[in-house]
Design an enzyme around this catalytic site. Structure first.
Site, PDB file in Angstrom:
ATOM      1  N   ASP A  89       6.952   6.951  -7.513  1.00 16.99           N
ATOM      2  CA  ASP A  89       7.602   5.370  -7.152  1.00 16.99           C
ATOM      3  C   ASP A  89       7.248   4.332  -7.815  1.00 16.99           C
ATOM      4  OD1 ASP A  89       5.269   5.583  -7.029  1.00 16.99           O
ATOM      5  OD2 ASP A  89       4.454   5.112  -4.729  1.00 16.99           O
ATOM      6  N   ASN A 146      -5.122   1.913   3.686  1.00 14.13           N
ATOM      7  CA  ASN A 146      -4.499   1.968   4.631  1.00 14.13           C
ATOM      8  C   ASN A 146      -4.270   3.414   4.908  1.00 14.13           C
ATOM      9  OD1 ASN A 146      -2.008   2.434   3.592  1.00 14.13           O
ATOM     10  ND2 ASN A 146      -0.864   0.575   4.287  1.00 14.13           N
ATOM     11  N   HIS A 198      -1.117   5.246   2.937  1.00 15.70           N
ATOM     12  CA  HIS A 198      -0.163   5.793   2.543  1.00 15.70           C
ATOM     13  C   HIS A 198      -0.607   6.351   1.284  1.00 15.70           C
ATOM     14  CE1 HIS A 198      -0.442   2.130  -0.367  1.00 15.70           C
ATOM     15  NE2 HIS A 198      -0.688   2.466  -0.830  1.00 15.70           N
ATOM     16  N   GLU A 209       3.955   3.876   4.101  1.00 17.47           N
ATOM     17  CA  GLU A 209       2.976   3.507   4.666  1.00 17.47           C
ATOM     18  C   GLU A 209       3.432   3.740   6.209  1.00 17.47           C
ATOM     19  OE1 GLU A 209       1.688   0.706   2.921  1.00 17.47           O
ATOM     20  OE2 GLU A 209       2.636  -0.657   2.021  1.00 17.47           O
TER      21      GLU A 209
HETATM   22  C1  GLP Z   1      -0.229   2.055  -4.556  1.00 17.11           C
HETATM   23  C2  GLP Z   1       0.498   3.779  -5.046  1.00 17.11           C
HETATM   24  C3  GLP Z   1      -0.352   4.275  -4.750  1.00 17.11           C
HETATM   25  C4  GLP Z   1      -1.749   4.837  -4.929  1.00 17.11           C
HETATM   26  C5  GLP Z   1      -2.433   3.405  -4.130  1.00 17.11           C
HETATM   27  C6  GLP Z   1      -3.654   3.524  -4.387  1.00 17.11           C
HETATM   28  O1  GLP Z   1       0.145   1.582  -3.531  1.00 17.11           O
HETATM   29  N1  GLP Z   1       1.654   3.091  -4.394  1.00 17.11           N
HETATM   30  O2  GLP Z   1       0.522   5.855  -5.167  1.00 17.11           O
HETATM   31  O3  GLP Z   1      -2.296   6.082  -4.844  1.00 17.11           O
HETATM   32  O4  GLP Z   1      -1.930   2.122  -4.436  1.00 17.11           O
HETATM   33  O5  GLP Z   1      -4.471   3.222  -5.672  1.00 17.11           O
HETATM   34  P1  GLP Z   1      -5.529   2.872  -6.302  1.00 17.11           P
HETATM   35  O6  GLP Z   1      -4.951   3.735  -6.775  1.00 17.11           O
HETATM   36  O7  GLP Z   1      -5.277   1.369  -7.113  1.00 17.11           O
HETATM   37  O8  GLP Z   1      -6.339   2.319  -5.346  1.00 17.11           O
END
Ligand code: GLP
Length: 262
Positions: free
Chosen positions: A67, A137, A139, A144
């Site tokens: 993304d 959540n 995702h 989402e």
């Molecule tokens: C973000 C990214 C995801 C990631 C997630 C968890 O929003 N778009 O690809 O896996 O959140 O992030 P973190 O690893 O900082 O907990």
């Protein structure tokens, strides 16, 4: 789904590294699907260290990130393009034309960028190994809750909780985008192999929903249950709400004994 429960975040990264190294050892021109956020940072550090030791080369590797924020230029420090450059691409020998993110600076170009991203992934022969993190959540990427399980690369509006969780990466006064282009859930499921990494108690509910919940758009990561080759690598805290935790540990033990662990 294979569930690997390890001690801590550091062990999550080292097991994730082992899967990535196996993929690159088997196929020097592998196509990697890459993630951002806090979780993969330690994995990227291990990949850079292995490259520095001369154990890995990325010269023929292609990569597609999950993304990118809409409207942040690739050189904006909080863009995922800048993150990848800082943490991985700028520190290894991957060719810059081979390292892709769904960058879109003009909202008018969104549809074209999304369509083209899917085409590029197919043109590269598909993703061999997709690395994933997990949102609180449930995702994956920026898919989402309520994302279609058949979705492909498209624009998504981020949930308030996701914006709050990611606010730590933005400095005071910096605009945090509320929309992003993300691979869809079906795009992710098209990868040949998937490794999801999660650590910390704040991920425990999402991990339980992903592994033991019903397949539902309410927890997008639960769609991974439909994929034949997924390994979830989670630490003790992230595994704390799993009902069958002992069973997964038992299976991992048997795999270790049979020499089938990565
Ligand atoms: C973000 C990214 C995801 C990631 C997630 C968890 O929003 N778009 O690809 O896996 O959140 O992030 P973190 O690893 O900082 O907990």
């Amino acid at each position: 789904m294979d569930v690997l429960i390890v001690d801590d975040a550091e062990s999550v990264a080292s097991r994730g590294f082992a899967f990535t190294r196996r993929c690159l050892d088997q196929k020097s021109d592998a196509v990697l699907g890459l993630a951002t956020g806090g979780t993969p940072l330690a994995l990227y550090a291990l990949l850079v260290a292995a490259y520095d030791r001369g154990e890995l080369t990325f010269d023929k590797v292609r990569s597609f990130n999950l993304d990118e924020y809409l409207g942040l230029s690739p050189d904006h420090p909080q863009s995922y393009s800048a993150y990848m450059q800082r943490e991985l691409f700028g520190r290894i020998d991957i060719q810059s034309r081979n390292a892709q993110l769904p960058v879109c600076e003009d909202p008018e170009d969104v549809d074209e960028v999304c369509f083209d991203y899917e085409k590029q992934i197919i043109g590269a022969g598909g993703i061999d190994l997709q690395i994933l993190g997990l949102g609180e959540n449930g995702h994956i990427g920026f898919n989402e809750p309520a994302s279609s399980l058949a979705s492909r690369t498209r624009l998504k509006t981020l949930a308030r909780g996701t914006l709050e969780a990611n606010a730590r990466f933005f400095h005071a006064g910096e605009t945090q985008p509320v929309t992003a282009i993300t691979m869809g859930i079906q795009t992710i499921l098209d990868a040949r192999e998937i490794v999801l990494m999660a650590s910390g108690a704040n991920k425990a509910a999402a991990v339980a929903g992903m592994i033991e919940g019903p397949v539902s758009a309410f927890c997008p990561a639960s769609a991974l249950q439909l994929h034949p080759s997924v390994t979830a690598i989670v630490d003790q805290d992230a595994a704390s709400q799993l009902k069958l935790k002992g069973f997964y540990e038992w299976i991992a033990l048997q795999n270790d004994r049979l020499g089938r662990s990565v």
